[in-house]
Design a protein around this motif. Structure first.
Motif, mmCIF file in Angstrom:
data_model
loop_
_atom_site.group_PDB
_atom_site.id
_atom_site.type_symbol
_atom_site.label_atom_id
_atom_site.label_comp_id
_atom_site.label_asym_id
_atom_site.label_seq_id
_atom_site.Cartn_x
_atom_site.Cartn_y
_atom_site.Cartn_z
ATOM 1 N N VAL A 1 80.151 -61.453 3.798
ATOM 2 C CA VAL A 1 79.735 -60.694 2.513
ATOM 3 C C VAL A 1 78.339 -60.288 2.649
ATOM 4 O O VAL A 1 77.888 -58.896 2.331
ATOM 5 N N GLU A 2 77.232 -61.270 3.007
ATOM 6 C CA GLU A 2 75.855 -60.656 2.947
ATOM 7 C C GLU A 2 75.680 -59.956 4.038
ATOM 8 O O GLU A 2 75.031 -58.998 4.079
ATOM 9 N N GLU B 1 80.751 -52.808 -4.122
ATOM 10 C CA GLU B 1 82.092 -52.109 -4.414
ATOM 11 C C GLU B 1 83.057 -52.023 -3.247
ATOM 12 O O GLU B 1 84.142 -52.448 -3.195
ATOM 13 N N GLN B 2 82.498 -51.560 -1.952
ATOM 14 C CA GLN B 2 83.166 -51.413 -0.766
ATOM 15 C C GLN B 2 83.687 -52.796 -0.200
ATOM 16 O O GLN B 2 84.686 -53.184 0.083
ATOM 17 N N VAL B 3 82.744 -53.804 -0.308
ATOM 18 C CA VAL B 3 83.256 -55.221 0.181
ATOM 19 C C VAL B 3 84.227 -55.829 -0.949
ATOM 20 O O VAL B 3 85.080 -56.324 -0.361
ATOM 21 N N HIS B 4 84.211 -55.713 -2.389
ATOM 22 C CA HIS B 4 85.114 -56.056 -3.188
ATOM 23 C C HIS B 4 86.518 -55.377 -2.907
ATOM 24 O O HIS B 4 87.473 -55.994 -2.791
ATOM 25 N N PHE C 1 90.045 -57.104 -2.171
ATOM 26 C CA PHE C 1 91.062 -56.551 -3.259
ATOM 27 C C PHE C 1 92.256 -56.076 -2.673
ATOM 28 O O PHE C 1 93.571 -56.457 -2.863
ATOM 29 N N HIS C 2 92.037 -54.918 -1.900
ATOM 30 C CA HIS C 2 93.210 -54.249 -1.170
ATOM 31 C C HIS C 2 94.406 -55.204 -0.385
ATOM 32 O O HIS C 2 95.380 -54.589 -0.110
ATOM 33 N N GLU D 1 86.683 -65.458 -4.860
ATOM 34 C CA GLU D 1 85.746 -66.588 -5.429
ATOM 35 C C GLU D 1 84.615 -66.771 -4.743
ATOM 36 O O GLU D 1 83.580 -66.586 -5.053
ATOM 37 N N ARG D 2 84.931 -66.609 -3.364
ATOM 38 C CA ARG D 2 83.604 -66.811 -2.460
ATOM 39 C C ARG D 2 82.785 -65.454 -2.686
ATOM 40 O O ARG D 2 81.396 -65.657 -2.538
ATOM 41 N N PHE D 3 83.215 -64.411 -2.581
ATOM 42 C CA PHE D 3 82.716 -63.014 -2.837
ATOM 43 C C PHE D 3 81.907 -63.199 -4.193
ATOM 44 O O PHE D 3 80.598 -62.629 -4.130
ATOM 45 N N ASP D 4 82.500 -63.624 -5.058
ATOM 46 C CA ASP D 4 81.695 -63.758 -6.394
ATOM 47 C C ASP D 4 80.632 -64.559 -6.367
ATOM 48 O O ASP D 4 79.357 -64.232 -7.139
ATOM 49 N N GLN D 5 80.618 -65.836 -5.780
ATOM 50 C CA GLN D 5 79.612 -66.511 -5.374
ATOM 51 C C GLN D 5 78.388 -66.002 -4.860
ATOM 52 O O GLN D 5 77.078 -66.173 -5.314
#
Length: 252
Positions: free
Chosen positions: A75-76, A86-89, A93-94, A109-113
């Motif tokens: 993610v980083e 938004e693109q990462v999310h 999500f897709h 959950e890891r993304f949100d962290q």
């Protein structure tokens, strides 16, 4: 003087990761070195997609593989390569209708962290359909990707006791997900292909989505997706995916 494989790999990895390089494996310096040079030298030199898209597809592979431990690093990495939150999310999500809710829940959950650590505000809702419009909107996307005649024939020939699955494909898989903002259909189809190949054992579906050249992806894009996935899924699943690509878009 040309850089060595190791030096080029280190430079590429350092551009993405600070101290959490996911190829650094505790007590395994040989495997760490082999993996880093393969991913960040050999594969990097082959890929035509941007580094940001490479990181986004890597996140898709990690999500489909249910290997969330490396998701924060990538993610980083995606953000440092120029992808938006938004693109990462949306890339993660897709994956939901293809790999299942539990894997995506864990990945998000890891993304949100990471978002919390970087003090980035949560992504805004990206849905565009309502309960009243999702089926028709999804059906329109299906027809655009696979051809109206093919989709209409599939729906018309479905036995009565499985018609609900066809309806779910239109309303849920395509209506709830493909119609979302941030990513276009071309990007979503490449994510879908990557996720399906990562799962393995889904060759008919992989072949169907290899036909996403109809929405603008090229044979090279599909080969890039397979090459990105290779270190994480191994050669058998990669070669199965390659057979699907060759069946739809053979090398000229």
């Amino acid at each position: 003087m040309a850089q060595t494989r190791e030096a080029e790999a280190n430079t590429a990895a350092q551009s993405l990761f600070t101290k959490n390089d996911p190829t650094n494996i505790k007590n395994e310096p040989e495997l760490s070195a082999i993996s880093k040079k393969f991913i960040y030298h050999d594969i990097n030199k082959q890929i035509k997609l941007s580094t940001a898209k490479q990181e986004l597809l890597t996140l898709v592979v990690l999500t489909a593989n249910n290997t969330p431990e490396d998701i924060p690093a990538h993610v980083e990495g995606a953000l440092r390569a120029g992808a938006t939150p938004e693109q990462v999310h949306e890339s993660i999500f897709h994956c939901t209708p293809y790999v299942g809710l539990p894997k995506v829940k864990t990945a998000l959950e890891r993304f949100d962290q990471v978002m919390e650590m970087l003090k980035i505000k949560p992504c805004a809702p990206a849905g565009t359909t309502t309960d009243q419009t999702r089926h028709e909107a999804g059906l329109a996307v299906q027809r655009a990707i696979f051809g109206a005649e093919n989709i209409d024939k599939m729906n018309a020939s479905a036995p009565a006791d499985q018609k609900h699955i066809n309806d779910y494909l239109s309303a849920n898989c395509f209506g709830d997900y493909y119609t979302r903002k941030v990513l276009d259909v071309k990007e979503r189809e490449l994510i879908t292909f990557t996720a399906i190949v990562t799962l393995g054992g889904c060759e008919p579906q992989a072949k169907a989505h290899a036909a996403n050249i109809s929405v603008g992806n090229s044979r090279q894009d599909l080969l890039d997706a397979l090459t990105i996935a290779l270190p994480y899924i191994g050669y058998p699943r990669t070669l199965n995916g390659l057979s699907c690509v060759n069946a739809i878009a053979p090398s000229k």
